[in-house]
Scaffold this motif. Structure first.
Motif, PDB file in Angstrom:
ATOM      1  N   GLU A  82      51.785 108.752  73.144  1.00  0.00           N
ATOM      2  CA  GLU A  82      51.367 109.668  74.207  1.00  0.00           C
ATOM      3  C   GLU A  82      52.418 109.699  75.307  1.00  0.00           C
ATOM      4  OE1 GLU A  82      47.547 108.396  75.489  1.00  0.00           O
ATOM      5  OE2 GLU A  82      46.526 109.045  73.638  1.00  0.00           O
ATOM      6  N   PRO A  83      52.543 110.828  76.022  1.00  0.00           N
ATOM      7  CA  PRO A  83      53.569 110.938  77.069  1.00  0.00           C
ATOM      8  C   PRO A  83      53.362 109.972  78.225  1.00  0.00           C
ATOM      9  CG  PRO A  83      52.095 112.832  77.115  1.00  0.00           C
ATOM     10  CD  PRO A  83      51.791 112.089  75.863  1.00  0.00           C
ATOM     11  N   SER A  84      52.132 109.482  78.382  1.00  0.00           N
ATOM     12  CA  SER A  84      51.848 108.546  79.478  1.00  0.00           C
ATOM     13  C   SER A  84      52.184 107.099  79.123  1.00  0.00           C
ATOM     14  CB  SER A  84      50.371 108.632  79.877  1.00  0.00           C
ATOM     15  OG  SER A  84      49.543 108.332  78.758  1.00  0.00           O
ATOM     16  N   GLN A 102      61.842 108.137  64.274  1.00  0.00           N
ATOM     17  CA  GLN A 102      61.468 108.951  65.427  1.00  0.00           C
ATOM     18  C   GLN A 102      59.954 108.979  65.558  1.00  0.00           C
ATOM     19  OE1 GLN A 102      63.284 112.717  64.509  1.00  0.00           O
ATOM     20  NE2 GLN A 102      61.924 113.164  62.799  1.00  0.00           N
ATOM     21  N   LEU A 103      59.512 109.218  66.770  1.00  0.00           N
ATOM     22  CA  LEU A 103      58.092 109.316  67.070  1.00  0.00           C
ATOM     23  C   LEU A 103      57.800 110.697  67.631  1.00  0.00           C
ATOM     24  CD1 LEU A 103      57.568 105.946  69.029  1.00  0.00           C
ATOM     25  CD2 LEU A 103      57.154 106.334  66.584  1.00  0.00           C
ATOM     26  N   MET A 104      56.628 111.209  67.302  1.00  0.00           N
ATOM     27  CA  MET A 104      56.205 112.447  67.924  1.00  0.00           C
ATOM     28  C   MET A 104      55.498 112.124  69.242  1.00  0.00           C
ATOM     29  SD  MET A 104      53.653 115.448  66.541  1.00  0.00           S
ATOM     30  CE  MET A 104      54.742 115.928  65.202  1.00  0.00           C
ATOM     31  N   VAL A 105      55.811 112.884  70.268  1.00  0.00           N
ATOM     32  CA  VAL A 105      55.087 112.767  71.526  1.00  0.00           C
ATOM     33  C   VAL A 105      53.932 113.751  71.450  1.00  0.00           C
ATOM     34  CG1 VAL A 105      55.224 112.881  74.035  1.00  0.00           C
ATOM     35  CG2 VAL A 105      57.222 112.157  72.710  1.00  0.00           C
ATOM     36  N   TRP A 106      52.716 113.217  71.511  1.00  0.00           N
ATOM     37  CA  TRP A 106      51.516 113.985  71.150  1.00  0.00           C
ATOM     38  C   TRP A 106      50.471 113.858  72.254  1.00  0.00           C
ATOM     39  CZ3 TRP A 106      50.363 117.013  66.883  1.00  0.00           C
ATOM     40  CH2 TRP A 106      49.014 117.252  66.599  1.00  0.00           C
ATOM     41  N   ARG A 128      57.775 106.289  82.014  1.00  0.00           N
ATOM     42  CA  ARG A 128      56.906 106.911  81.027  1.00  0.00           C
ATOM     43  C   ARG A 128      57.723 107.647  79.967  1.00  0.00           C
ATOM     44  NH1 ARG A 128      52.536 103.948  81.742  1.00  0.00           N
ATOM     45  NH2 ARG A 128      52.076 103.749  83.970  1.00  0.00           N
ATOM     46  N   VAL A 129      57.135 107.745  78.791  1.00  0.00           N
ATOM     47  CA  VAL A 129      57.807 108.390  77.671  1.00  0.00           C
ATOM     48  C   VAL A 129      58.178 109.835  77.983  1.00  0.00           C
ATOM     49  CG1 VAL A 129      57.392 109.281  75.338  1.00  0.00           C
ATOM     50  CG2 VAL A 129      56.854 106.903  75.875  1.00  0.00           C
ATOM     51  N   ALA A 130      57.379 110.481  78.822  1.00  0.00           N
ATOM     52  CA  ALA A 130      57.647 111.879  79.163  1.00  0.00           C
ATOM     53  C   ALA A 130      59.042 112.061  79.737  1.00  0.00           C
ATOM     54  CB  ALA A 130      56.597 112.390  80.149  1.00  0.00           C
ATOM     55  N   LEU A 131      59.600 111.015  80.367  1.00  0.00           N
ATOM     56  CA  LEU A 131      60.939 111.111  80.953  1.00  0.00           C
ATOM     57  C   LEU A 131      62.031 111.196  79.888  1.00  0.00           C
ATOM     58  CD1 LEU A 131      60.636 108.490  83.856  1.00  0.00           C
ATOM     59  CD2 LEU A 131      60.597 110.984  84.039  1.00  0.00           C
ATOM     60  N   VAL A 152      58.017 103.410  78.229  1.00  0.00           N
ATOM     61  CA  VAL A 152      59.145 103.394  77.305  1.00  0.00           C
ATOM     62  C   VAL A 152      59.113 102.118  76.472  1.00  0.00           C
ATOM     63  CG1 VAL A 152      61.667 103.366  77.139  1.00  0.00           C
ATOM     64  CG2 VAL A 152      60.542 104.840  78.819  1.00  0.00           C
ATOM     65  N   ARG A 153      58.692 101.033  77.085  1.00  0.00           N
ATOM     66  CA  ARG A 153      58.614  99.769  76.349  1.00  0.00           C
ATOM     67  C   ARG A 153      57.615  99.856  75.204  1.00  0.00           C
ATOM     68  NH1 ARG A 153      57.075  93.824  78.972  1.00  0.00           N
ATOM     69  NH2 ARG A 153      57.497  92.594  77.095  1.00  0.00           N
ATOM     70  N   GLU A 154      56.472 100.501  75.444  1.00  0.00           N
ATOM     71  CA  GLU A 154      55.474 100.665  74.383  1.00  0.00           C
ATOM     72  C   GLU A 154      56.019 101.515  73.239  1.00  0.00           C
ATOM     73  OE1 GLU A 154      51.356 100.322  77.047  1.00  0.00           O
ATOM     74  OE2 GLU A 154      52.396 102.260  76.854  1.00  0.00           O
TER      75      GLU A 154
END
Length: 384
Positions: free
Chosen positions: A24-26, A43-47, A82-85, A29-31
């Motif tokens: 999830e975008p929230s 690769q991972l999808m951001v979902w 956050r992953v969104a970045l 980055v460590r997760e």
């Protein structure tokens, strides 16, 4: 005959494919980093909200950690960002979506005209996230389509035997950096290479190809390669990456990078190396402080010169595509099928083109190769 081959269902390419892992975008980055390592996914999808927002990889994490603010406090960047970045503008457009019953030709068109790098294909009738962090979808990549075309190469007339130069698929505009430039200056080019699914060429003064900074090779090094990127030249970084076997880089290369971090007072990066357990696999390095100090006090060589020596001791001919982790090259007169076999054998999406003197002349990429097969369905595909 090519029409019948490309009319086959894309579901044929999904056999044996694992389900896509998502984040999830929230999430931090460590997760995301932990999930990449634990799952072994490239690769991972951001979902979120039953929608794809883009995809991320280890190299996206590496490029993010190479930002000036992250270099100063990398552990904080990993744990609080956050992953969104990690998503760039237009990330969602790089992921296409097709039905499992669509044709290979439709998938090919989605990747060419649609601009998608990867396609998601349902593994079942319905695709949704589950508690295992997996989606009912799988990835179809450009590599899958090139491999499919190669396996049916006989259906494509004389084209496979034609040279890449005659086909006009050599791209002269390449991403390149001089071997003596700081590796950190190549990070924006690496980010572009991720978007374009290519690599950054490392060249000498005469324009000869001496190596590459490949996103795939960087990903195999993990996030701690940021320390090498921050302290080494582009040429030394290629040697650092190339010398990294299954157990990681040689211990002397690790010591040299740590010495440079200490010289530059980059305490945050040193902290990352320790907390990421970078030395766990290298007990000799962690426990050989006396050996390290005696070596660094030698007049013959300082720790900061060891990585450069690793690069110099690699012969030029050995770097010309003769090892799986080196730059893969061809010549303008190389046939299309030969280039395809090279790329697929080494699991890369590009092959560098060099002249007789091994000067860099361009690059052949998977999109250009796929365009050739797509053009076979046009009335005038290639002159006899």
């Amino acid at each position: 005959m090519a029409e019948s081959v490309l009319s086959r269902e894309v579901a044929d390419l999904c056999i044996g494919k694992p389900a896509i892992k998502y984040v999830e975008p929230s999430a931090t980055v460590r997760e995301a980093l932990r999930l990449l390592k634990r799952s072994g996914a490239s690769q991972l999808m951001v979902w979120a909200d039953n929608k794809c927002l883009g995809k991320i990889s280890m190299v996206d994490v590496i490029c993010y950690l190479c930002r000036a603010d992250c270099l100063a406090a990398p552990m904080q960047a990993l744990c609080s960002s956050r992953v969104a970045l990690l998503l760039s503008n237009g990330s969602a457009e790089l992921v296409g979506h097709v039905d499992r019953h669509c044709s290979v030709l439709e998938a090919l068109d989605e990747m060419s005209s649609g601009g998608a790098q990867s396609l998601t294909v349902p593994l079942r009738r319905h695709s949704r996230a589950n508690e295992d962090g997996a989606l009912g979808l799988c990835w179809i990549t450009r590599e899958d389509l090139v491999r499919f075309c190669l396996s049916h190469i006989g259906a494509f007339s004389r084209v496979p035997a034609v040279s890449v130069e005659s086909l006009g698929i050599i791209q002269a505009d390449v991403l390149a950096v001089r071997y003596d430039e700081p590796a950190i200056s190549a990070v924006p080019l690496v980010a572009r290479a991720v978007a374009e699914q290519t690599a950054v060429a490392v060249v000498c003064e005469e324009g000869r190809l001496v190596g590459e900074i490949s996103p795939a090779a960087l990903a195999n090094c993990g996030e701690t390669v940021v320390a090498a990127v921050a302290t080494l030249s582009a040429g030394d970084l290629t040697a650092y990456i190339d010398s990294s076997g299954p157990g990681g880089p040689p211990e002397e290369a690790i010591r040299a990078v740590k010495a440079r971090l200490a010289e530059r007072a980059m305490a945050g990066m040193l902290d990352l190396l320790e907390k990421a357990h970078f030395l766990d696999a290298y007990p000799a390095v962690a426990s050989s402080s006396s050996s390290s100090s005696s070596s660094s006090s030698s007049d013959e060589e300082t720790p900061t010169r060891r990585v450069a020596r690793l690069c110099r001791t690699r012969s030029y001919s050995a770097r010309m595509g003769r090892r799986p982790d080196d730059a893969i090259v061809c010549h303008p007169w190389s046939s299309l099928v030969a280039v395809m076999v090279q790329a697929l054998a080494h699991r890369v999406g590009h092959v560098w083109v060099v002249d007789r003197d091994y000067r860099l002349a361009g690059i052949v990429t998977f999109p250009a190769i796929l365009a050739v097969f797509r053009d076979q369905l046009q009335p005038t595909s290639i002159n006899e």
